[in-house]
Design a protein around this motif. Structure first.
Motif: not given
Length: 327
Positions: A306-327
């Protein structure tokens, strides 16, 4: 590694955002001279990752298509290249990848941009550190001149977007430097930012869109600017006579503005930050986390599928802290 293939996420052209990320199987890379191959446990997304996809570093990055994006990783070494002396198979590490590759099951890193990960530091905590933590560290120490052991004079620091990836670290590191910290963020994150050590917290959503004035009336010696669309005039009015604004996400306009202010011999400075993956800085940050003097704030964790979900969340610009992706 039985079939020599791994799952990865890549894109094949500039633009397209999350919709252009493709799930593929590709060959597991091999560690060449002075490199290590890492089986990834966690990776984090930085805004520069999707800005590169948008073409901000065109034509230099990506070096070629298709491209597996991402730079910040934590995992276990499964192969060492010739010449590697600092690591062996089985070592847990955190690394900055020079040419991308984080959104995958395995990635190759240079020995010189890899540091040990002690057992006290989890893979998610480690993966959340590199680019954001280095940006905060280098802004405060190399560009603003603060001493993180607290031995320097007390200064007044403002951190904008303090609940974001860089801002969270800037607040905590500035407090280690014995600074008085004012921070801006959204209303929902004000308690979090206070918990990181901020002395004053401002809601950035004001009628004019800019809230920078300290409630105690302090002028700022240093502003660590992690937000967007704040005019120089808003900074200048709140700076001391020799105050510095460090822009952690500089674009062409920031660089040109900084040059113009240098030409004018202004004692108030606008300084663009270009983060460098210095091994000694990263090791310093990892050890702060080990000692529980620095706390990575993690917004969310997403599976590689679901990496594209994390990618879109980063682009949205309202994350609190860091967005992680786990294999």
């Amino acid at each position: 590694m039985a079939n020599n293939l791994m799952r990865a996420v890549q894109y094949s052209k500039y633009g397209g955002g999350a919709d252009d990320l493709k799930h593929v199987e590709v060959l597991i890379p091999s560690a060449k001279k002075d490199e290590v191959l890492i089986k990834l446990e966690a990776a984090s997304i930085n805004p520069i990752d999707w800005k590169i996809q948008e073409g901000v570093a065109r034509p230099f990055l990506p070096r070629k298509f298709p491209h597996i994006p991402g730079t910040d990783v934590a995992g276990e070494i499964v192969q060492v290249g010739s010449g590697v002396q600092s690591f062996k198979v089985g070592d847990k590490v955190v690394a900055v990848l020079g040419n991308g590759g984080a959104l995958a099951e395995y990635a190759v890193a240079k020995e010189g941009s890899t540091v040990p990960r002690p057992p006290e530091v989890s893979a998610p905590e480690a993966a959340a550190l590199p680019i954001a933590g280095l940006a905060a560290h280098q802004s405060l120490t190399q560009l603003a001149g603060l001493k993180l052991d607290g031995t320097g004079p007390q200064v007044n620091v403002l951190v904008t977007a303090a609940s974001g990836g860089v801002g969270q670290y800037a607040v905590q590191l500035a407090k280690l430097a014995n600074a008085h910290v004012t921070a801006t963020c959204g209303a929902r994150n004000m308690d979090l930012v206070r918990s990181l050590g901020a002395d004053e917290v401002l809601d950035y959503k004001t009628p004019d869109g800019v809230a920078l004035r300290s409630p105690s009336g302090r002028k700022y010696d240093v502003i660590i600017h992690c937000a967007h669309n704040i005019p120089w005039s808003a900074f200048e009015a709140n700076l001391t006579s020799k105050g510095k604004v460090v822009n952690t996400t500089p674009g062409f306009c920031t660089v040109m503005s900084a040059a113009a202010k240098t030409i004018k011999c202004s004692k108030k400075q606008l300084i663009p930050l270009f983060t460098s993956p210095k091994k000694e800085n990263l090791d310093f940050l990892v050890n702060l986390v080990k000692a529980r003097k620095l706390k990575p704030i993690i917004d969310s964790k997403h599976p590689l599928s679901k990496a594209e979900v994390a990618w879109a969340k980063s682009i949205d610009g309202h994350a609190t802290g860091k967005i992680l992706v786990e294999p």
